[in-house]
Design an enzyme around this catalytic site. Structure first.
Site, PDB file in Angstrom:
ATOM      1  N   TYR A   1      46.114 -63.852   5.453  1.00  0.00           N
ATOM      2  CA  TYR A   1      46.924 -62.747   6.000  1.00  0.00           C
ATOM      3  C   TYR A   1      46.716 -61.469   5.195  1.00  0.00           C
ATOM      4  CZ  TYR A   1      51.446 -60.206   6.356  1.00  0.00           C
ATOM      5  OH  TYR A   1      52.434 -59.262   6.467  1.00  0.00           O
TER       6      TYR A   1
ATOM      7  N   HIS B   1      43.420 -59.923   5.891  1.00  0.00           N
ATOM      8  CA  HIS B   1      43.074 -59.729   7.306  1.00  0.00           C
ATOM      9  C   HIS B   1      43.055 -58.224   7.637  1.00  0.00           C
ATOM     10  CE1 HIS B   1      43.272 -59.835  11.677  1.00  0.00           C
ATOM     11  NE2 HIS B   1      43.033 -61.130  11.640  1.00  0.00           N
TER      12      HIS B   1
END
Lengths: 105, 105
Positions: free
Chosen positions: A73, A76
């Site tokens: 995450y 990303h």
């Protein structure tokens, strides 16, 4: 299946309008649609009365199945782009991750 | 039924042993058995890697159905007695309460 909670505490800069805050919250929530390991998102304004909130006014909680999912995450592109604009609007930020554990009686 | 989350971030003093920490966590968890509006308790060590945790090492989350329930909790004798000994072992503490809200797409 495990669960890892990602808690971000924020205080927005004084010149950030409510409309901008609403948009940033929508942008944060929208990451769930782009980052596969991000399983949920909720938020709330601080309503504590103990005066131990150290100026933080908003709480953002998201959940992941693994700490590796949080690493995915963080790196990303959708998160990086969002974080750049989000963090620029903050006076203060604090992030903790933890695996919620119950205590056996 | 609503839900209000009560999140406490802590950093224990350096001279507090792991055994003492374990006992304090059990004492915290045990408040669920004494304070009616406290519905649940979980905790975890900070495992974040973004270095935005500001030195906090432990997260304690409890949940209540109303903010009035949290007020009852704060003033409850079992909590007051526990908090006195718990807070004395902490270097740093931060508390936020919030009503977790989802964002409609």
């Amino acid at each position: 299946m495990g669960e890892v909670k990602h808690i971000l505490l924020a205080k927005f800069k004084d010149d950030v309008s409510q409309e901008q805050i609403d948009l940033l919250i929508k942008g944060y929530a929208n990451l769930v649609n782009h980052v596969e390991p991000m399983k949920s998102f909720r938020w709330g304004k601080d309503v504590s009365v103990e005066n131990l909130h150290q100026g933080f006014t908003h709480v953002f909680e998201s959940s992941f199945e693994t700490t590796e999912g949080i690493a995915t995450y963080i790196s990303h592109p959708a998160h990086v782009e969002f974080a750049d604009s989000f963090l620029a609007q903050l006076d203060k930020v604090l992030v903790v991750d933890y695996k919620p554990t119950a205590v056996e009686p």
